[in-house]
Design a protein around this motif. Structure first.
Motif, PDB file in Angstrom:
ATOM      1  N   LEU A   1      22.886  22.643  28.799  1.00 49.08           N
ATOM      2  CA  LEU A   1      22.812  21.313  29.411  1.00 49.08           C
ATOM      3  C   LEU A   1      21.817  20.449  28.642  1.00 49.08           C
ATOM      4  CD1 LEU A   1      22.839  21.924  33.254  1.00 49.08           C
ATOM      5  CD2 LEU A   1      24.715  21.409  31.704  1.00 49.08           C
TER       6      LEU A   1
ATOM      7  N   ARG B   1      29.891  19.073  34.824  1.00 52.33           N
ATOM      8  CA  ARG B   1      29.049  18.321  33.900  1.00 52.33           C
ATOM      9  C   ARG B   1      29.330  18.720  32.454  1.00 52.33           C
ATOM     10  NH1 ARG B   1      22.990  18.639  36.036  1.00 52.33           N
ATOM     11  NH2 ARG B   1      23.723  20.462  37.132  1.00 52.33           N
ATOM     12  N   LEU B   2      29.771  19.981  32.307  1.00 52.67           N
ATOM     13  CA  LEU B   2      30.017  20.458  30.957  1.00 52.67           C
ATOM     14  C   LEU B   2      31.325  19.950  30.383  1.00 52.67           C
ATOM     15  CD1 LEU B   2      28.796  24.140  30.932  1.00 52.67           C
ATOM     16  CD2 LEU B   2      27.963  22.225  29.588  1.00 52.67           C
TER      17      LEU B   2
ATOM     18  N   ARG C   1      16.610  11.744  33.384  1.00 55.92           N
ATOM     19  CA  ARG C   1      18.021  11.799  33.799  1.00 55.92           C
ATOM     20  C   ARG C   1      18.879  10.666  33.252  1.00 55.92           C
ATOM     21  NH1 ARG C   1      15.074  14.940  35.558  1.00 55.92           N
ATOM     22  NH2 ARG C   1      14.748  15.698  37.684  1.00 55.92           N
TER      23      ARG C   1
ATOM     24  N   GLN D   1      23.684  18.200  20.128  1.00 51.22           N
ATOM     25  CA  GLN D   1      23.331  18.648  21.469  1.00 51.22           C
ATOM     26  C   GLN D   1      24.398  18.260  22.486  1.00 51.22           C
ATOM     27  OE1 GLN D   1      19.184  18.653  22.075  1.00 51.22           O
ATOM     28  NE2 GLN D   1      19.385  19.498  20.051  1.00 51.22           N
TER      29      GLN D   1
ATOM     30  N   THR E   1      14.616  12.898  29.757  1.00 53.83           N
ATOM     31  CA  THR E   1      14.127  13.790  30.807  1.00 53.83           C
ATOM     32  C   THR E   1      14.073  13.069  32.147  1.00 53.83           C
ATOM     33  OG1 THR E   1      11.831  13.271  30.377  1.00 53.83           O
ATOM     34  CG2 THR E   1      12.723  15.148  29.220  1.00 53.83           C
TER      35      THR E   1
ATOM     36  N   ARG F   1      19.221  18.100  33.339  1.00 53.79           N
ATOM     37  CA  ARG F   1      18.370  19.145  33.887  1.00 53.79           C
ATOM     38  C   ARG F   1      17.387  18.571  34.896  1.00 53.79           C
ATOM     39  NH1 ARG F   1      16.845  23.215  28.919  1.00 53.79           N
ATOM     40  NH2 ARG F   1      18.934  23.261  28.027  1.00 53.79           N
ATOM     41  N   ASP F   2      17.000  19.439  35.820  1.00 51.27           N
ATOM     42  CA  ASP F   2      16.102  19.002  36.866  1.00 51.27           C
ATOM     43  C   ASP F   2      14.653  19.262  36.454  1.00 51.27           C
ATOM     44  OD1 ASP F   2      15.597  17.854  39.195  1.00 51.27           O
ATOM     45  OD2 ASP F   2      16.377  19.452  40.478  1.00 51.27           O
TER      46      ASP F   2
ATOM     47  N   MET G   1      27.536  30.372  36.728  1.00 48.02           N
ATOM     48  CA  MET G   1      27.501  28.909  36.592  1.00 48.02           C
ATOM     49  C   MET G   1      28.180  28.274  37.802  1.00 48.02           C
ATOM     50  SD  MET G   1      28.762  26.828  33.286  1.00 48.02           S
ATOM     51  CE  MET G   1      28.236  28.019  32.085  1.00 48.02           C
ATOM     52  N   ASN G   2      27.528  27.341  38.448  1.00 51.84           N
ATOM     53  CA  ASN G   2      28.153  26.758  39.633  1.00 51.84           C
ATOM     54  C   ASN G   2      29.110  25.622  39.260  1.00 51.84           C
ATOM     55  OD1 ASN G   2      26.702  24.426  39.212  1.00 51.84           O
ATOM     56  ND2 ASN G   2      24.956  25.166  40.396  1.00 51.84           N
TER      57      ASN G   2
ATOM     58  N   GLU H   1      20.064  28.747  37.972  1.00 54.30           N
ATOM     59  CA  GLU H   1      21.094  28.069  37.200  1.00 54.30           C
ATOM     60  C   GLU H   1      20.862  28.263  35.703  1.00 54.30           C
ATOM     61  OE1 GLU H   1      23.067  23.591  36.879  1.00 54.30           O
ATOM     62  OE2 GLU H   1      21.081  23.861  37.740  1.00 54.30           O
ATOM     63  N   ASP H   2      21.929  28.676  35.003  1.00 53.67           N
ATOM     64  CA  ASP H   2      21.826  28.802  33.551  1.00 53.67           C
ATOM     65  C   ASP H   2      22.004  27.415  32.938  1.00 53.67           C
ATOM     66  OD1 ASP H   2      22.163  29.152  30.861  1.00 53.67           O
ATOM     67  OD2 ASP H   2      23.319  31.006  31.069  1.00 53.67           O
TER      68      ASP H   2
ATOM     69  N   THR I   1      27.714  22.329  37.598  1.00 56.86           N
ATOM     70  CA  THR I   1      27.403  22.493  36.188  1.00 56.86           C
ATOM     71  C   THR I   1      28.662  22.426  35.354  1.00 56.86           C
ATOM     72  OG1 THR I   1      25.766  24.017  36.960  1.00 56.86           O
ATOM     73  CG2 THR I   1      26.090  23.878  34.600  1.00 56.86           C
TER      74      THR I   1
END
Lengths: 695, 359
Positions: free
Chosen positions: B75, A8-9, A601, A132, A599, B80-81, A1-2, B70-71, A5
């Motif tokens: 998310l 964001r988590l 964003r 979610q 979706t 997500r992209d 995981m970068n 990317e996992d 991410t």
């Protein structure tokens, strides 16, 4: 995981810290305990004593939870979120329970602390993946569930415990049985049910006649739908009862007329004779209440049935006729069965409304006592028997819940009428002649009757004393409105507007949120929210009233006698208005619109603000206006809650009625009608008419 | 619009349940970067759920979803992209075409001028430049479809998702739109996942087809592979018409030879030696069957009786009875015609013969 991410988590460490600091600040500057006389009328030392740091109290619990969360010694533990959630929610619950135990009534900063704990709880849940992982929705759901728990489930449970426990806490399982079998309860129950069933049948029959008339017989009375959609909304309680008294009462027009013709001084009898007729109070009792309720609820049933009648596909009737059926056979075997779910629905709706009705039996009941009024009389006056009131409340609640459940489970899904949006071709077959005749004559008669009654309300305010002295006068209006803002009707009128204005947006928001989360989200506890929403549809106002009196008269939430409790009772009494308009508006909005936004964003909170709310705006406005208007006409839920300072319009009118001052009562009633009409017409101008008729 | 970087999509051991109802049982799926992969299956098979898991509109009950390297398993959709074209298009009714297409850019805080430029580009690529200020209800169904596509591709997502995008269009428009989508997808080189229940559509647009059944993947492969080498009766019958006939494997190796009744046929599909001498099911496409007169002994055929006959323009469809089995076949108009009740002989000619290994 970068890294991106990861950040964001874990988005929500910051607000949590902010809230903990806010909690500390509030603890210092805002009183913790409830002030018996309110913030503005307490003495300085009373206010000082209410501060959390002046004594040992439950704020120690919330403070230590805040501190622990700020330090988060478990930060690196893999169940950190679970620990935080458990800690914050148990903190909130134990503040409430320990305060109850210590008899410590909670005030403003306690309320803020509890809210903050719930917010921290919600964020922790969101980080655990609830909804979610959506922090905004999770927070909304947690707050909704908490307020439902405190202001719906807790009060109702108090009603039950009032019946099962004595004041000192002894368990008395037989008390409910004793109360239920005590003198008069059986009769009251029988009265209520008989009235409800009779009114259900009469209102449904009339509504069926009206809807056949307005859809299938003539289009000339287009305004009928419109008038009927407005009447039940803008008619304050007592007003129909009063108009019946003006016409049929002891001193009413009919009595006067008959007396003038056949009385002991009558036209046809001659002076000195006994006459064939003397004044009678026949309108008080079953028939009076029956008539008043039928008048009140027929429009509601009509709105339900007219929708069904007009969505029947003419093609099915045409099909029937091509198979050699006569008009009468077509009506009997095709049209009527198609309407059956609607008819049953209208019947149950009228039953529920009749059970809950307080105003009409109050004015016209006489000796005919029903549950809603008996609850009131058990508490006011000499009796002050809370256990009896609670027993009656449970009975009333069970029967209206039962009727509601039948309506929802059994009939709600059995609708044959599908709205496809496609215009269906074809023409309706003519109704059989005798049905046309019945429907037409019943409708015309009833319209005339309604017109006379509403006319008498408007006129009744302009004569000295209806029945005795028909001299035109403005005295009632002057008495109510011209003696300055501190006198007559002004204080209660302004209080009503103020409470309704505060309550309405909150009601609409609460209702729409509940509609949104129950229709759009899957989460643990959705059934509870669903169930509570359902209770709010079925719960009679009197039961709300009695449950609030019982629940909020002691620590930890001692808010009886305040304006807050009245606003809160408005919110939960009128919540169905918001829920209903929310559900109907949301069903028109494709769920994939929100998903498309996600979706693209947009976060869930931005989706709410850029997509959901703009599309819901008409529903929002109509929910606000209708809860405003409903608040203005609420009486049963607040009758136990008002004090001299928080007198509202309906309770003021009730006072006038009890004093026998019908002139002022109808005069005030007409002012309310006009006020509400203006509001609704204004809204129509902005959001269009169709939506109002749907709401 | 320019060609963009695309990503591989992987689902590793993904399970999805709603309460007690498990709709996906341990799915492993690998979608190549830049490909158009179709998820095909009857309704309720879980294909839309897979799409929504990739989009982030659902989170997996267990297992991992990987976009590129990317996992993204936990998310949410907005993080997500990916971009999605919805079955109902999900165009915002309170916004203009331009606002709809520019919505995602606005959410990312992109300046107005750039937004305008990119909206123009995106609309241009679907042939709708100039419609920016119209409202959605002023557009036809096909135009709305294009707006939805433009809104999805403007974000230059790593993955484009299509949820039965053509199901609301009439059949002519559908054909044209699927070609347009395929062309755009190839120009941009964006990895695309496409859900449909229409096998013609799947065969026409895809690089790769994933056939699903009851929450599991029945088979994944190129359209040709699935049509000619189905690995189950379900896939064989789902991908077009098929006659299922029993036959014996009499030779394995480079080619497989099968015997049906007295007829021996050859197929390209390799079989394991374990099948040798066994009776298996064979899916035979209607176009592999043809009719000849009963007396024709030049080639071995299956003796049959004609039961139904339907003239459909370019061809004639026959049902014939062979033993107690009904066979369906298509013969070109102009070839020898038969009448109902007539005796005839069915010839079997590759391709279109697919032995189904396994149970």
């Amino acid at each position: 995981m970068n890294k991106a991410t990861q950040s964001r988590l874990l988005p929500s460490i910051k607000p949590r810290t902010k809230w903990v600091l806010l909690g500390l600040l509030v603890w210092i500057i805002i009183p913790w305990k409830g002030l018996e006389y309110g913030l503005f009328e307490s003495t300085f030392s009373e206010i000082l004593d209410a501060y959390a740091w002046k004594s040992i109290n439950t704020s120690l619990i919330s403070l230590s939870v805040f501190l622990l969360i700020l330090l988060s010694p478990w930060r690196s533990h893999k169940k950190a979120n679970l620990i935080e959630a458990a800690l914050s929610i148990s903190g909130a619950v134990s503040v409430l329970f320990i305060a109850a135990f210590l008899n410590e009534s909670l005030g403003y900063s306690a309320a803020i602390h509890l809210t903050l704990l719930l917010l921290i709880f919600a964020l922790a849940l969101a980080r655990m993946g609830f909804i979610q992982g959506d922090p905004f929705m999770t927070t909304a759901i947690v707050l909704i569930m908490a307020s439902i728990a405190v202001f719906v489930l807790f009060p109702i449970s108090t009603v039950f415990s009032k019946v099962l426990f004595l004041d000192d806490g002894t368990f008395t399982p037989l008390a409910f049985y004793n109360n239920i079998t005590s003198f008069g309860v059986g009769r009251t129950l029988k009265n209520s049910l008989m009235l409800a069933v009779s009114v259900g049948m009469s209102s449904t029959f009339l509504a069926l006649c009206f809807s056949l008339f307005s859809v299938r017989i003539t289009k000339r009375f287009k305004g009928l739908t419109r008038i009927f959609s407005m009447l039940p909304i803008v008619t304050p309680p007592f007003v129909i009862g009063l108009s019946l008294i003006l016409i049929f009462g002891r001193n009413g027009t009919i009595n006067d007329g008959l007396l003038a013709l056949f009385g002991n001084d009558g036209l046809f009898i001659g002076a000195g004779n006994d006459g064939w007729f003397s004044r009678s109070a026949y309108i008080y009792g079953f028939w009076g209440v029956f008539l008043a309720q039928t008048l009140s609820f027929t429009p509601i049933c009509f709105m339900l049935l007219v929708g069904m009648v007009s969505t029947i596909n003419p093609a099915v009737e045409e099909a029937s006729v091509t198979m050699r059926a006569s008009d009468a056979q077509t009506f009997y075997y095709v049209t009527l069965p198609l309407l059956r779910p609607g008819i049953a629905n209208a019947f149950l709706l009228a039953v529920i409304s009749s059970l809950a009705d307080f105003g009409n039996p109050m004015v016209l009941g006489g000796d005919y006592d029903v549950l809603a009024t008996e609850i009131y009389f058990s508490i006011v006056g000499a009796q002050l028997d809370y256990a009896r009131a609670a027993t009656l409340g449970i009975l009333l609640l069970s029967f209206s819940l039962l009727a509601f459940l039948i309506q929802r489970k059994w009939i709600g899904k059995k609708s044959y009428v599908t709205v496809t949006g496609k215009g269906s071709g074809g023409y309706f077959q003519p109704l059989p002649a005798w049905i046309r005749r019945i429907a037409t004559s019943v409708t015309l008669f009833w319209m005339l009757f309604t017109a006379i009654l509403y006319g008498s309300i408007l006129l009744g305010g302009f004569v000295v004393n209806w029945g005795a002295d028909y001299t035109p006068t403005l005295a009632h209006y002057e008495e109510l409105w011209a003696r300055g803002m501190g006198y007559g009707a002004w204080p209660s009128y302004l209080t009503t507007l103020k409470f309704a204005a505060v309550g309405a947006p909150l009601t609409a928001l609460m209702g729409l949120m509940i509609a949104y989360v129950t229709t759009r989200k899957r989460f643990i506890g959705r059934n509870i929210v669903d169930f509570s929403a359902m209770i709010s549809f079925a719960i009679p106002g009197t039961v709300i009233g009695i449950s609030y009196v019982l629940a909020f008269n002691t620590a930890p939430i001692l808010i009886n006698g305040t304006a807050i409790i009245i606003v809160i009772s408005f919110i939960f009494k009128n919540m169905p208005v918001g829920i209903r308009s929310g559900i109907s508006a949301l069903s028109q909005i494709d769920k994939s619109l929100e998903e498309a936004s996600l979706t693209q964003r947009a976060s869930s909170i931005r989706t709410i603000f850029t997509i959901v709310l703009p599309l819901l705006r008409p529903a929002m406005i109509s929910a606000i206006v209708f809860s405003f208007v409903k608040s203005m006409t609420t009486v049963s839920a607040i009758i136990f809650l008002v004090t001299a300072d928080t007198q509202v319009a309906t309770t003021y009118i009730m006072g006038r009625v009890e004093d026998g001052d019908y002139g002022q009562a109808v005069c005030y009633g007409s002012v309310l009608i006009v006020t509400m009409l203006i509001m609704i017409l204004l809204v129509e101008k902005f959001i269009g008419r169709s939506r109002i008729e749907r709401a | 619009m320019k060609k963009q970087e695309s990503s591989r999509v992987q689902l590793l051991n993904v399970v999805k349940s709603f309460g007690d109802n498990t709709v996906l049982h341990s799915i492993d799926l690998d979608i190549q970067a830049g490909s158009l992969t179709t998820l095909l299956g009857p309704s309720g098979c879980g294909k839309t759920t897979i799409l929504r898991l990739i989009a982030g509109l659902e989170l997996p009950t267990s297992g991992r979803v990987i976009l590129g390297d990317e996992d993204v398993s936990v998310l949410s959709a907005s993080q997500r992209d990916v971009a999605m074209v919805f079955q109902s298009y999900a165009l915002f009714p309170h916004m203009t075409v331009g606002q709809n297409v520019g919505y995602g850019l606005k959410m990312q805080g992109i300046a107005k001028e750039e937004r305008k430029e990119r909206v123009k580009d995106a609309l241009d690529s679907v042939g709708l430049d100039g419609f920016q200020d119209r409202y959605i209800d002023q557009m036809s169904g096909g135009q709305q479809q294009r707006v939805a596509v433009a809104r999805a591709l403007i974000l230059e997502p790593k993955v484009m998702l299509f949820d039965e995008p053509l199901s609301n269009l009439d059949s002519k428009l559908r054909r044209q739109m699927r070609e347009d989508i395929r062309r755009l997808q190839q120009e941009l080189g964006v990895t695309s996942v496409y859900v449909t229940h229409d096998q013609d559509e799947a065969l026409a647009v895809s690089d790769d087809v994933v056939v699903m059944r009851d929450g599991e993947i029945a088979q994944q492969g190129s359209p040709k592979q699935l049509y000619l080498q189905p690995n189950s009766k379900f896939v064989a019958t789902f991908m077009g018409d098929a006659n299922i006939i029993q036959g014996e494997v009499i030779e394995v190796g480079q080619k497989t030879i099968l015997r049906i009744d007295d007829v021996e046929v050859e197929t390209d599909r390799p079989m394991d030696a374990e099948h040798l001498g066994k009776n298996i099911e064979i899916a035979i496409r209607p176009e592999a069957l043809s009719l000849t007169s009963a007396g024709d002994t030049s080639q071995p055929g299956l003796p049959c009786t004609i039961t139904t006959k339907a003239y459909i323009g370019a061809a004639i469809e026959y049902s014939v009875k062979w033993r107690d089995q009904e066979l369906f076949l298509i013969s070109a108009t102009g070839s020898q015609e038969f009448t109902i009740g007539e005796k005839a002989s069915v010839l079997i000619t590759p391709p279109g013969i697919a032995p189904i290994p396994g149970k």
